[in-house]
Motif scaffolding. Sequence first.
Motif, PDB file in Angstrom:
ATOM      1  N   PHE A   1     -20.427   6.166  11.294  1.00  0.00           N
ATOM      2  CA  PHE A   1     -21.494   6.415  10.110  1.00  0.00           C
ATOM      3  C   PHE A   1     -22.767   6.243   9.792  1.00  0.00           C
ATOM      4  N   SER A   2     -23.248   7.297  10.715  1.00  0.00           N
ATOM      5  CA  SER A   2     -24.791   6.368  10.018  1.00  0.00           C
ATOM      6  C   SER A   2     -25.993   7.840   9.620  1.00  0.00           C
ATOM      7  N   VAL A   3     -26.835   7.264   9.028  1.00  0.00           N
ATOM      8  CA  VAL A   3     -28.067   8.237   7.996  1.00  0.00           C
ATOM      9  C   VAL A   3     -28.996   9.067   8.798  1.00  0.00           C
ATOM     10  N   PRO A   4     -29.133  10.286   8.923  1.00  0.00           N
ATOM     11  CA  PRO A   4     -29.594  10.744   9.833  1.00  0.00           C
ATOM     12  C   PRO A   4     -30.670  10.608   9.808  1.00  0.00           C
ATOM     13  N   SER A   5     -31.618  11.005   8.688  1.00  0.00           N
ATOM     14  CA  SER A   5     -32.513  10.557   8.237  1.00  0.00           C
ATOM     15  C   SER A   5     -33.477   9.712   8.620  1.00  0.00           C
TER      16      SER A   5
END
Length: 198
Positions: free
Chosen positions: A121-125
């Motif tokens: 899981f990541s936070v693309p922004s």
Amino acid sequence: MCNRYRMGAKEAELLSRYGIISPYPVDESYPPDELFPKKRAFVVRAEQGARRLDAMRWGFPHMVTGASGKRIEKPVTNVRNYASPFWRSALQNPARRCLVPFTSFSEYGPGPVGQRPLHWFSVPSRPIVSFAGVWRPAEGGAVFAFLTTEPNSLVAPIHPKAMPVLLHDEDEARWLSAPLEEALTLAAPFPAQLMALA
């Protein structure tokens, strides 16, 4: 529950991201790409009104009785029960709170033991995100752990029990300085629409 995460940024990027001026030479070989319990990783903490980048071991020491009946040390990596005396002293003292930088974190999906798929899981922004963490001195050097909360709609189908507490950039200073009850209001599921699953 989240015993593996990635830190794809190097030390110079972390110093810039968190506004830290380091008096020490930068070591671009550290940290490794993936981080595991008992290993050292970067954390950011407040000291005398400034932020400091430290390397600490992941997991608070905890003694348990092993299968052989002997007492063994098993690190506790995630803070689940905020009211537990085990965590309360670290949570109550803002000087013992920290930010744990990461670029993505993992959870195993459902399946037979040993064959469960690993999801990232990541936070693309945001190239570098912070877990809400706590730390304390320990024999052999300081240790850290990070908080967990209810999973959001992206994480829940894969790991229905919990997810790490991810902080919005604007909440990081509050986590490091606010009174306990205010700080714990930040321990909420991160918005699923801001995250991505790989």
